[in-house]
Structures are given as structure tokens and as C-alpha cells.
Design an enzyme around this catalytic site. Structure first.
Site, PDB file in Angstrom:
ATOM      1  N   ASP A 280       0.868  -1.172   0.000  1.00  0.00           N
ATOM      2  CA  ASP A 280       0.000   0.000   0.000  1.00  0.00           C
ATOM      3  C   ASP A 280       0.913   1.233   0.000  1.00  0.00           C
ATOM      4  O   ASP A 280       2.129   1.130   0.220  1.00  0.00           O
ATOM      5  CB  ASP A 280      -0.950   0.006   1.201  1.00  0.00           C
ATOM      6  CG  ASP A 280      -2.173   0.893   0.950  1.00  0.00           C
ATOM      7  OD1 ASP A 280      -2.114   1.774   0.072  1.00  0.00           O
ATOM      8  OD2 ASP A 280      -3.192   0.708   1.644  1.00  0.00           O
TER       9      ASP A 280
HETATM   10  C1  BGC Z   1      -5.112   3.175   0.095  1.00  0.00           C
HETATM   11  C2  BGC Z   1      -5.186   2.161  -1.023  1.00  0.00           C
HETATM   12  C3  BGC Z   1      -5.079   2.846  -2.353  1.00  0.00           C
HETATM   13  C4  BGC Z   1      -3.779   3.611  -2.393  1.00  0.00           C
HETATM   14  C5  BGC Z   1      -3.497   4.298  -3.711  1.00  0.00           C
HETATM   15  C6  BGC Z   1      -3.932   4.110  -0.061  1.00  0.00           C
HETATM   16  O1  BGC Z   1      -4.054   5.201   0.786  1.00  0.00           O
HETATM   17  O2  BGC Z   1      -5.060   2.514   1.332  1.00  0.00           O
HETATM   18  O3  BGC Z   1      -6.402   1.440  -0.923  1.00  0.00           O
HETATM   19  O4  BGC Z   1      -5.176   1.919  -3.391  1.00  0.00           O
HETATM   20  O5  BGC Z   1      -3.820   4.594  -1.365  1.00  0.00           O
HETATM   21  O6  BGC Z   1      -4.308   5.376  -3.905  1.00  0.00           O
END
Ligand code: BGC
Length: 739
Positions: A280
Site C-alpha cells: 500500500d
Molecule cells: C489506500 C489504497 C489505495 C492507495 C493508492 C492508499 O491510501 O489505502 O487502498 O489503493 O492509497 O491510492
């Protein structure tokens, strides 16, 4: 077609030209399997190229203070969450990832992108209990991704909903691992069917947002396999996602993104997963995660913001130079990424498929229609369409639109939001992004269309006294209750914000024909529940949500959604009346004990003999259904058949649910099958269900296998987890299987 999309198509054609001239490694490799191609191409890479593939860069996002990174070439205009440069000499396309589950997001990356279809939240799709709908939505998202040149969707949120305060539950499907897996897998299949890689995320136990980067989720290993991990396992098997996104949190003391147990042993070992694991955004603290199974560091600038440094660039290169990070592992990381690229064919994209936005809007509408759940109806619904009723509509910005959840999943709809109010908050980078967004589908306008004879007046729900004035002079009141939930926030309780509970209480106290429509991402406490004549859970219903709400209220659509999460009476009934860390500042190390283990949601309430407000699986219809002839066979697994009949006078859809209620090795409740069926009045259908044997088993931690106990297993066929209609027994052969 906007100028932005036209330019993307131009870029795509150019990249298709590059990839068709794949050159030296070409002919043989083109016929080879994705594994063979990945191996062959990886062998030809330089180390610099290898290192370039194991990171991605986030695009400029002023909302949370991320500038454009100079490593992103200037001619790249379709920026999004992740960019990994192409290697044209070997036909490797740039990897470009975007969020995802509810449509293509754009929190500012692409100023001239006019917006995408804003689909209902995943929990709406979960409420439909309709895998085909999840697939249709996924396919539409896949097409809108391709039209922008995005070849990776950060979709497939399959965390199970352990806590009704979790701010991101709207991004997930349910509290049940099997149900979540079936729905998430179909969404991924829809996306990948369009030649776009999808993730499943956030692996795993990312079930609360409070201090999520410092959150240590404690769970028993076997219970983990029977719950959150089982959701991933089944979804992986059913959809073969190109990537898995690891979660922010720790599990039993170890960060999920750097856990050799989770990634090497279980995911890649026991399950034989062949794709790649991306982190993530802002989840990688150490280069050593590469040794433990993490294949790609995502949005590396977010790690600088979060932890002060990138992990898979200079630091990993240094470890490589010093011999601490082996070449084989670097090759494996790259091969996994390439394998997914080849398996999904992202190097062979031709022109993007035609995108029919009107059709996508229909899909979004249909999902909302099927996902709205009618919780209570003492005869108030459907509204009479042939009477000159005086209808007072109160609150929820229903004159403007419907709310949506916030965070990385929020979709800017084509044409823009109907309204946006910044709420703010001190929750890390996402605080600034906490907004009340309204999608332009106004329930008031839609109700006016469907109720031409009615006299409709709107009151903003500003104060209880003011709203009560309208309620007094109305025949019927429709009161809206909304809540902004989203990423990086858990809600401390189940109340409605901005005094809405008091407004609803006030209108329901003076008008006995009060109908409440809830647009929230979670259960709420509903202190006014007994005074409301009908209650509808519309969740975050997407860009056509106002229309779907109006159609269900007026009976144009017969409600068929079923709750995919339990609505408890109060927090005292839940496994954690107090939420650890909620009172601490963002960034406080927090331990959360998921002592309920695999007994999540309805399973927990069954074990504790607690009657909940609205049970998992509950949802009313304007017709009625009966169940008969339940026959259950045993042996290796449970196979059941039964008949469902529409005994009412309207066409409608039902979701019969089969549960295990008792096994020789202990009383426990498990959803072991469900089916959504549409029936005309008087029509009957025979339903057959064959259960995934893991749902009947316990995970044996010592044997690292599933164990079914020999003997009598009891099942019930019900309308919800707390509404049993028929019961039966089956004898199963004791056995140890799988892994
Ligand atoms: C989130 C993810 C997301 C990623 C990219 C993160 O803050 O937890 O679910 O895909 O950002 O935007």
C-alpha cells in the site's frame, strides 16, 4: 470525447506500436506461457531496469501535498496513483495504476479529465448478493481504465468488516469471508476480463483505520486462516488477480507488508500464488521487506512522507551491492510483475475498447437498485403514486445529491460533484481529503419525477424545530440521514453527525408516517427507530443513487438488497465496545486484539446468543417468499437443494441463505451458500448449493490443513442469520485436506 481522453488514445496507439515491434525476444516469446515469457524477458534486463520495475511513483496530488516527481517523464499526462516506466527495447509497457473499486478516481492527478462513472460503494454490491453485478461493474471499470491508459486497478477490497466503526467498510463487501470472496473475485474477473490487472487488497486484517500505520492486529493464526485469510484465499482462487496489495497494519507484531509468514509461507507457498505483491502507499519502512515476499514498493514518495525514506531504491541497491539482497530474489520480484503483465496481456493492448458511458450509468443504477436494503416497513412503503400526497423531504442534502465515501476510492463523476464541503481532521495525509462529496443524483428531483401528483417540499434538516414545522403539515415525511466515512478515520460511535438524529427524532415524533433513508457506510444506532414507519439503508449508492432510492420508495423497483453486515443494537454487543486507540493522536502505536477470531459479525452474535437490531442477510421485499423441500446430502461436503416460491403478488428477487449452525467439533455459525433469484408471482425455482468444504472445517494449525470432523452437521435455510425457515442434518466424513 474530451481532449484528455483523445490524448490518451494517442499515447496508447504509440505504445501498441512499440510493443508490436517486440524485436529480439519476439516470436518465440509471443507464443510462450506468461511464466516462460517473464523468465525469458527478465533474463535480458539490466540490473538498472530490474530495479526500475520494483517501484512505482505517485502522480502529483496537491490535495495532500505531493508534487510531481521529476522521475516521471514530462510527456506522461495520465497520472494516477502509480507509475513505473516502460522498457521499450523489450516491449515492456509503463505500468500505470489507479484506484479503482467504485470507478476511476482522480483526486487531482489529471486536471483536464472530466470524470468517470461513479459506481455505488462495494458494500452496495455486497448487499445485492449478486456476483454477476459485481462482474458487470468490474468490466465497466476495466473499460474506463483502458480508455485512460491505466493497466492496473487497485480494486478488490476484500477485507472483512470486523468493526462497524471502521471508516472503510463501504469499500469492502461484507463481514463474511465466503460472501466477500465471491463478490470481490467477480469484480476482479470483470476488470481483468478487459485486459487490466487488478489487485485484491489490503492483505490482510486492515480492518480498522485508527492509527493504521502503527496498528498491531492480534489474532490467533488458525482463526486468521478461517476468516480474513480465507476471504483472500477463495478470492485468489476464483480470480487469479495479477497483484495483491499488502496492508498498512502489523499482524501479531509484524508488518503485513514485510511478513514472510503471510507472503512467502501462506500466499506464495501454501496457496501457490504466482502474481506479485505490491505494498500500500506508505507501507514500506525497510528494504528487508523484499526478502520477506514484498515484490514492489508503491508510490515511493509516500514512504518518504510516512517514514522518511524510500526503501526499494538506494537502500535496496546498497543491500544488493553488499550481497545482502540476492540476485535470485530480485529476479523473482521482476518475473512476478512481468508474469502478471503478460497473463493479462497489457503489453499487447490494441486500441482501447469503445466506452459507452450511458451503459455504464445503467450498470451503476442497477447496482444501486439491487443493493438498497429495506430494513423496516410497517406498511408505509411503497408510496402511493396515484394520490396527491403532501410529502415533506428532510435533510441529507437530498435536494442536491447523494453522499459518497472519502479517501482514495472517491470517484469524481463525469460533470463534477454536485457539492463538496471539506470536513478536515488531523488524520495524517488523508485529513485534508476528508470531504462531504455529493454525487449529482438528487433524491428530491427523482421523487418529483415519479410522484407527479404529490406536493413535495424540502427542508434542509437545519434544526429539529424547523424540520418539525414541515413534518406537521405533511402527510408523509421522508427523512434522510447521511454520514461521511472514509479512509484514515474510524467513527467513535454509531450516531449520525450534525444533529441529524435529533432532527429525525423531531419529525418522527410529530408525523407517524415518517420514512427514514440512510446513506451511510456502516450501521448506525437509530435512536428514533421505533418511531419510524419504514427505514431504508441506501449506503453510498453512486451517481444514479437518487433515482434508485426514488424507484424503491415508490415501488417502481421491488427492494431486494440484503445486509452484508450485522446492525448491532449498540456497541456493547460487539466484540470491542471500546475501540483501541480512538482517543489517541494520529501516529500512536496501537494494539487491537481481534479476540473474536473467526467468529466475526453474525458468527459472533450467534455464539453470544445476542439478538441484533438487523441481522446479517436481512432485507425486506414488497412481495413474499416461501422455502420448502430442503434436502441435504453429506459425505465429503454438504450439498443442498430446496425450493423457493414467490408467494406474493409482485415480481421480486430473494436471497435464500444456507448456514452451518452446528458441527461435531463445536457449535458455530457459517454462511455456506447463497443465491439471488428473481421470481414472478407464484413462480418457484429449485436451488442447488454445493458448499466449499473449508466453510465446514476448522483450520488445524499444527497440520496446516483443514479438518472436517466426522459426524452430524446441522444446517439452516434462512432469510437472515437470525431468521431460520428450515433446518436439516448431514453426516460428513472426517478428513484433513488442503492448505
Ligand atoms: C489506500 C489504497 C489505495 C492507495 C493508492 C492508499 O491510501 O489505502 O487502498 O489503493 O492509497 O491510492
Amino acid at each position: 470525447m474530451t481532449e484528455f481522453i483523445r490524448r490518451q488514445l494517442g499515447t496508447l496507439m504509440a505504445s501498441a506500436a512499440i510493443t508490436s515491434g517486440i524485436g529480439g525476444n519476439g516470436a518465440a516469446a509471443q507464443d510462450a506461457s506468461p511464466d516462460e515469457r517473464a523468465e525469458e524477458v527478465e533474463r535480458q534486463l539490466t540490473d538498472n531496469e530490474r530495479f526500475s520495475l520494483i517501484i512505482s511513483l505517485i502522480g502529483a496530488i496537491p490535495l495532500i501535498g505531493v508534487p510531481r516527481d521529476r522521475r516521471i517523464p514530462e510527456d506522461v499526462t495520465n497520472m494516477s496513483a502509480g507509475y513505473t516506466p516502460a522498457i521499450p527495447r523489450l516491449g515492456i509497457p509503463a505500468l500505470q495504476s489507479s484506484d479503482a473499486s467504485m470507478g476511476i478516481t482522480n483526486p487531482g492527478y489529471r486536471p483536464d479529465d472530466n470524470g468517470a462513472t461513479a459506481f455505488p460503494a462495494s458494500i452496495v454490491v455486497g448487499s445485492s448478493f449478486n456476483p454477476a453485478l459485481a462482474r458487470d461493474g468490474g468490466a465497466a471499470i476495466g473499460r474506463e481504465a483502458r480508455m485512460r491508459g491505466f493497466n492496473i486497478m487497485l480494486a478488490g477490497g476484500v477485507n472483512i468488516t470486523r468493526d462497524p466503526r471502521n471508516g472503510r467498510n463501504f469499500e469492502y463487501y461484507s463481514e463474511d469471508p465466503f460472501h466477500s470472496a465471491v463478490l470481490a473475485a467477480e469484480a476482479v474477473n470483470g476488470i481483468q476480463g478487459e485486459g487490466v490487472i487488478s489487485t485484491l487488497k489490503h492483505h490482510t486484517l486492515n480492518c480498522n483505520e485508527t492509527n493504521r500505520h502503527w496498528l498491531d492486529a492480534i489474532i490467533d493464526l488458525a482463526a486468521h486462516r478461517e476468516s480474513d485469510l480465507l476471504a483472500f484465499q477463495i478470492a485468489v482462487e476464483r480470480s487469479q488477480p495479477g497483484a495483491i496489495m499488502s496492508g498498512y497494519n502489523k499482524i501479531n507484531g509484524e508488518y503485513a507488508s514485510g511478513s514472510s509468514y503471510l507472503l512467502n509461507e501462506v500466499l506464495k507457498g501454501a496457496w501457490g500464488y504466482k502474481g506479485y505483491v505490491m505494498s500500500d502507499w506508505g507501507a514500506v519502512q525497510k528494504w528487508e521487506y523484499a526478502l520477506n515476499g514484498l515484490d514492489q514498493e508503491s508510490g515511493i514518495q509516500m514512504d518518504v512522507k510516512q517514514w522518511g525514506a524510500e526503501a526499494f531504491t538506494d537502500r535496496l541497491r546498497m543491500a544488493y551491492a553488499e550481497g545482502k539482497f540476492p540476485k535470485d530474489r530480485l529476479s523473482d520480484m521482476v518475473q512476478r510483475i512481468l508474469r502478471s503483465a503478460y497473463a493479462m496481456g497489457i503489453d499487447k493492448w490494441g486500441p482501447a475498447p469503445a466506452v459507452d458511458m450511458a451503459k455504464h450509468s445503467e450498470i451503476a443504477l442497477e447496482a444501486a437498485r439491487q443493493g438498497i436494503v429495506l430494513l423496516k416497513n410497517d406498511g408505509a412503503l411503497p408510496l402511493a403514486t396515484d394520490k396527491p400526497l403532501k410529502i415533506g423531504i428532510v435533510g441529507g442534502y437530498a435536494q442536491g445529491g447523494v453522499p459518497t465515501g472519502t479517501g482514495s476510492g472517491a470517484v469524481l463523476p463525469a460533470g463534477g460533484y454536485a457539492g463538496s464541503v471539506n470536513i478536515g481532521g488531523a488524520h495524517g495525509a488523508m485529513g485534508a481529503a476528508r470531504n462531504l462529496y455529493l454525487l449529482p443524483s438528487s433524491p428530491v428531483a427523482e421523487l418529483k419525477k415519479l410522484l407527479p401528483q404529490a406536493q413535495i417540499e424540502f427542508d434542509g434538516g437545519y434544526t429539529p424545530a424547523e424540520s418539525a414545522l414541515l413534518a406537521r403539515r405533511s402527510d408523509v415525511v421522508i427523512a434522510f440521514g447521511i454520514r461521511v466515512e472514509g479512509e484514515a478515520f474510524d467513527l467513535p460511535d454509531l450516531s449520525l453527525p450534525w444533529g441529524q438524529d435529533a432532527v429525525i427524532e423531531a419529525v418522527a415524533s410529530v408525523n407517524p408516517n415518517t420514512i427514514v433513508v440512510l446513506e451511510t457506510g456502516n450501521p448506525v444506532s437509530m435512536p428514533w427507530r421505533n418511531k419510524a414507519k419504514a427505514i431504508m439503508q441506501a449506503w453510498y449508492p453512486g451517481q444514479s443513487g437518487g433515482q434508485a432510492i426514488a424507484e424503491v420508495l415508490t415501488g417502481k423497483v421491488n427492494p431486494s438488497g440484503r445486509l452484508p453486515i450485522t446492525f448491532p443494537e449498540n456497541l456493547a454487543q460487539t466484540p470491542r465496545p471500546e475501540l483501541p486507540g480512538i482517543e489517541t493522536p494520529w501516529g500512536t502505536p496501537t494494539t487491537i486484539r481481534y479476540d473474536e477470531g473467526a467468529e466475526v459479525g453474525y458468527r459472533w452474535y450467534a455464539q453470544k446468543n445476542e439478538r441484533t437490531m438487523y441481522a446479517f442477510g436481512h432485507g425486506l421485499s414488497y412481495t413474499s417468499f416461501s422455502y420448502s423441500d430442503l434436502k441435504v446430502g453429506g459425505g465429503k461436503t454438504i450439498a443442498a437443494t430446496f425450493t423457493v416460491t414467490n408467494t406474493g403478488s409482485r415480481e421480486g428477487a430473494d436471497v435464500p441463505q444456507l448456514y452451518l449452525t452446528d458441527a461435531p467439533d463445536g457449535r458455530r455459525m457459517r454462511l455456506i451458500g447463497f443465491e439471488r433469484i428473481a421470481l414472478k408471482p407464484g413462480e418457484s425455482r429449485v436451488v442447488s448449493i454445493s458448499t466449499d468444504p473449508r466453510l465446514l472445517a476448522r483450520f488445524d494449525g499444527a497440520a496446516r490443513q483443514w479438518r472436517i470432523a466426522d459426524g452430524t452437521h446441522r444446517v439452516m435455510l434462512g432469510k437472515s442469520a437470525q431468521d431460520s425457515v428450515l433446518t436439516a442434518e448431514a453426516t460428513l466424513d472426517g478428513r484433513l485436506f488442503g492448505g
